[in-house]
Design a protein around this motif. Sequence first.
Motif, PDB file in Angstrom:
ATOM      1  N   ASP A 270      13.244  14.581   4.952  1.00 33.66           N
ATOM      2  CA  ASP A 270      13.525  13.190   5.340  1.00 33.66           C
ATOM      3  C   ASP A 270      12.330  12.271   5.080  1.00 33.66           C
ATOM      4  O   ASP A 270      12.425  11.059   5.264  1.00 33.66           O
ATOM      5  CB  ASP A 270      13.968  13.094   6.807  1.00 33.66           C
ATOM      6  N   LEU A 271      11.226  12.856   4.646  1.00 28.81           N
ATOM      7  CA  LEU A 271      10.059  12.058   4.268  1.00 28.81           C
ATOM      8  C   LEU A 271       9.284  12.805   3.178  1.00 28.81           C
ATOM      9  O   LEU A 271       8.863  13.942   3.372  1.00 28.81           O
ATOM     10  CB  LEU A 271       9.139  11.804   5.469  1.00 28.81           C
ATOM     11  N   LEU A 272       9.084  12.140   2.058  1.00 27.25           N
ATOM     12  CA  LEU A 272       8.296  12.710   0.973  1.00 27.25           C
ATOM     13  C   LEU A 272       7.016  11.889   0.824  1.00 27.25           C
ATOM     14  O   LEU A 272       7.073  10.680   0.584  1.00 27.25           O
ATOM     15  CB  LEU A 272       9.085  12.693  -0.337  1.00 27.25           C
ATOM     16  N   ILE A 273       5.883  12.561   0.969  1.00 24.64           N
ATOM     17  CA  ILE A 273       4.580  11.909   0.823  1.00 24.64           C
ATOM     18  C   ILE A 273       4.011  12.333  -0.524  1.00 24.64           C
ATOM     19  O   ILE A 273       3.700  13.507  -0.741  1.00 24.64           O
ATOM     20  CB  ILE A 273       3.631  12.305   1.972  1.00 24.64           C
ATOM     21  N   VAL A 274       3.919  11.396  -1.434  1.00 25.33           N
ATOM     22  CA  VAL A 274       3.537  11.685  -2.820  1.00 25.33           C
ATOM     23  C   VAL A 274       2.065  11.328  -3.009  1.00 25.33           C
ATOM     24  O   VAL A 274       1.668  10.177  -2.864  1.00 25.33           O
ATOM     25  CB  VAL A 274       4.407  10.889  -3.806  1.00 25.33           C
ATOM     26  N   VAL A 275       1.270  12.331  -3.356  1.00 22.60           N
ATOM     27  CA  VAL A 275      -0.181  12.179  -3.407  1.00 22.60           C
ATOM     28  C   VAL A 275      -0.648  12.240  -4.863  1.00 22.60           C
ATOM     29  O   VAL A 275      -0.848  13.308  -5.425  1.00 22.60           O
ATOM     30  CB  VAL A 275      -0.876  13.279  -2.565  1.00 22.60           C
ATOM     31  N   GLN A 298       4.205   6.664  -1.471  1.00 18.06           N
ATOM     32  CA  GLN A 298       3.476   7.016  -2.694  1.00 18.06           C
ATOM     33  C   GLN A 298       2.041   6.525  -2.613  1.00 18.06           C
ATOM     34  O   GLN A 298       1.774   5.343  -2.408  1.00 18.06           O
ATOM     35  CB  GLN A 298       4.149   6.415  -3.932  1.00 18.06           C
ATOM     36  N   ILE A 299       1.100   7.466  -2.780  1.00 21.62           N
ATOM     37  CA  ILE A 299      -0.332   7.156  -2.820  1.00 21.62           C
ATOM     38  C   ILE A 299      -0.787   7.253  -4.265  1.00 21.62           C
ATOM     39  O   ILE A 299      -0.650   8.302  -4.894  1.00 21.62           O
ATOM     40  CB  ILE A 299      -1.137   8.143  -1.950  1.00 21.62           C
ATOM     41  N   ASP A 300      -1.337   6.170  -4.811  1.00 22.81           N
ATOM     42  CA  ASP A 300      -1.774   6.198  -6.213  1.00 22.81           C
ATOM     43  C   ASP A 300      -2.819   5.122  -6.455  1.00 22.81           C
ATOM     44  O   ASP A 300      -2.751   4.038  -5.858  1.00 22.81           O
ATOM     45  CB  ASP A 300      -0.582   5.981  -7.147  1.00 22.81           C
ATOM     46  N   ASP A 313       9.482   3.624  -0.659  1.00 26.09           N
ATOM     47  CA  ASP A 313       9.580   2.768   0.521  1.00 26.09           C
ATOM     48  C   ASP A 313       8.250   2.126   0.876  1.00 26.09           C
ATOM     49  O   ASP A 313       8.197   0.978   1.311  1.00 26.09           O
ATOM     50  CB  ASP A 313      10.110   3.593   1.703  1.00 26.09           C
ATOM     51  N   ILE A 314       7.158   2.896   0.711  1.00 26.26           N
ATOM     52  CA  ILE A 314       5.827   2.387   1.046  1.00 26.26           C
ATOM     53  C   ILE A 314       4.855   2.856  -0.029  1.00 26.26           C
ATOM     54  O   ILE A 314       4.870   4.028  -0.436  1.00 26.26           O
ATOM     55  CB  ILE A 314       5.355   2.892   2.426  1.00 26.26           C
ATOM     56  N   SER A 315       3.988   1.968  -0.479  1.00 26.26           N
ATOM     57  CA  SER A 315       2.949   2.334  -1.436  1.00 26.26           C
ATOM     58  C   SER A 315       1.579   2.128  -0.807  1.00 26.26           C
ATOM     59  O   SER A 315       1.349   1.130  -0.113  1.00 26.26           O
ATOM     60  CB  SER A 315       3.068   1.507  -2.714  1.00 26.26           C
ATOM     61  N   LEU A 316       0.700   3.069  -1.056  1.00 22.45           N
ATOM     62  CA  LEU A 316      -0.685   2.982  -0.611  1.00 22.45           C
ATOM     63  C   LEU A 316      -1.553   3.033  -1.866  1.00 22.45           C
ATOM     64  O   LEU A 316      -1.711   4.091  -2.485  1.00 22.45           O
ATOM     65  CB  LEU A 316      -1.020   4.135   0.345  1.00 22.45           C
ATOM     66  N   ILE A 317      -2.098   1.883  -2.264  1.00 22.02           N
ATOM     67  CA  ILE A 317      -2.818   1.769  -3.523  1.00 22.02           C
ATOM     68  C   ILE A 317      -4.304   2.021  -3.278  1.00 22.02           C
ATOM     69  O   ILE A 317      -4.958   1.303  -2.521  1.00 22.02           O
ATOM     70  CB  ILE A 317      -2.636   0.373  -4.158  1.00 22.02           C
ATOM     71  N   GLY A 318      -4.833   3.044  -3.944  1.00 28.12           N
ATOM     72  CA  GLY A 318      -6.259   3.328  -3.808  1.00 28.12           C
ATOM     73  C   GLY A 318      -6.572   4.729  -4.254  1.00 28.12           C
ATOM     74  O   GLY A 318      -5.692   5.515  -4.623  1.00 28.12           O
ATOM     75  N   ASP A 319      -7.860   5.051  -4.246  1.00 29.84           N
ATOM     76  CA  ASP A 319      -8.307   6.396  -4.569  1.00 29.84           C
ATOM     77  C   ASP A 319      -7.700   7.378  -3.566  1.00 29.84           C
ATOM     78  O   ASP A 319      -7.782   7.180  -2.346  1.00 29.84           O
ATOM     79  CB  ASP A 319      -9.837   6.456  -4.507  1.00 29.84           C
ATOM     80  N   VAL A 320      -7.103   8.450  -4.074  1.00 29.65           N
ATOM     81  CA  VAL A 320      -6.364   9.378  -3.221  1.00 29.65           C
ATOM     82  C   VAL A 320      -7.236   9.934  -2.096  1.00 29.65           C
ATOM     83  O   VAL A 320      -6.810   9.988  -0.930  1.00 29.65           O
ATOM     84  CB  VAL A 320      -5.787  10.531  -4.080  1.00 29.65           C
TER      85      VAL A 320
END
Length: 560
Positions: A270-275, A298-300, A313-320
């Motif tokens: 129910d939640l995918l955290i993409v690193v 998505q972290i990228d 749904d949510i993006s976190l932009i930055g160095d992983v």
Amino acid sequence: MQLNGSQIVIECLKEQGVDTVFGYPGGAILNIYDELYRHQDEIRHILTSHEQGASHAADGYARATGKVGVCMATSGPGATNLVTGIATAYMDSVPMVAITCNVGISLLGKDSFQEIDIAGVAMPITKYSFIVKDVKDLAPTLRRAFSIARSGRPGPVLVDIVKSATSDVTEYTKENPVIEESSNDRLSEENVQKAIELIQTAKKPMIFVGGGAVISGAQEELKEFAKKVDAPVTDSLMGKGAFDGTDERYVGMLGMHGTKTANLSLMESDLLIVVGSRFSDRVAANPKTFAQNAKIIQIDIDEAEINKNVAVDISLIGDVRKVLTVLNQRLDSLSHTDWMQEVAERKVEVPLNYNHDVLTGPYIIEKLDEITNGEAIIATEVGQHQMWAAQYYKYKHPRTLLTSGGLGTMGYGLGAAIGAKTAYPDKVVVNIAGDGCFRMNMNEIATATRSNIPVIELVFNNHVLGMVRQWQTLFYGERYSHTVLNDKVDFVKLAEAMGAKAYRITKKEEVEPILKEAIALGEPVVIDCIIDSDDKVFPMVAPGKNLDDAFDEQDLLNQK
């Protein structure tokens, strides 16, 4: 001080901490090679058998070390022979500086002998492409090239230098390189808080790790994050080793040839955290239904990758690594006992499997993993053997799998292995190849023997283009159009002719003793492993299908 252009090139390489370059000389670049000769005690030059081998070796050196790899070639065909290696590095975000030389300024633009606009050719497959026509611009351009190659999302940069600029003289002042630290300036506090809320309320979270986690060096932060979230971890081909493949949370690779455990679990999560992954078509064959029951974070580092292939749904932009550090600081430890138990049971119910009665690629790789304790650096070519290497070798550390993921370059692995072994002479370095791939750049065995670089070339010889044949079997009615390689080439004799030690394996009992002997020898080795032409990579997801449509050999038998 007053230096000519060739001296400036060498001094700039020394400024940047370059200790090894890979290349092939020619007329336009002779001035630089003459200067390189004078500095051979400071910068080692590996003469490859072909310029493509030089670009792949620089790539392998960069992937294994995290430093900028450097290759050199002359004008015209020398430069164009680098193109495949540059494109390979571009697709997989590998920091590389390719230095080429062109005809003199008075001959430029006149279709002179061995002239080509390599800066124009390489523009779509580099982060930046320069042509230096004035020696005064040479040092600033080279410094900028290295900065661009390693900053942000890394990638290759081409610097083409006209020959006259390598002999002209100008003032040179040494500068220390400025290593730019990546920042989290683009990380949204609002999105961080939303991500934390999603993580805290999820019942079936899953973590998907890509190559960005390897590039950022985020293995410790990732391990802590997986423990805090209490989630299973899967990876892409490029993400191998960022999360320990022997960890109990690890469920194998995701995608077309991912494990059933990874694919089925993702479709239930129910939640995918993409690193640090970009959702390539080999992972998300059907983007519309990919992880359809899950919210996606998505972290990228590259904002261009957000919502490009799969809507998130949510993006976190930055160095992983830095983003994970922020999340780890904010998150309390969670518990998902029932979900973790469900995934653990699935690992038992649908494991990876192959025929244990005969010699196969998976058996050889499992033995290699056992003998090296998962501590070798593995390079691969592209095809079935590449997928088996991803499935059956347990990568404990980042930068231990060197493979062409984005471009899928046959002929990549041997050069990459040479680059990695040059960087780490005390580590076991093995290139896993198919016979079709070995033919592409097998002349680099001569490079290994010439320079005494003891790589091990493990050839899975099935006398066909294995992965193409697999598709022809499954989707093209067994019409084997030009994929049979049943000719008279003897790889053992060929390797011996190039000065390498060579073995042939035809049965399971020979695998362990020959691998152990090859590792102990400390010299270039080629091992010709004869396997069946119809061995296949399973599980598999057909193009355009959902991940939970993954099938294996038993599924095919059940359909008959």
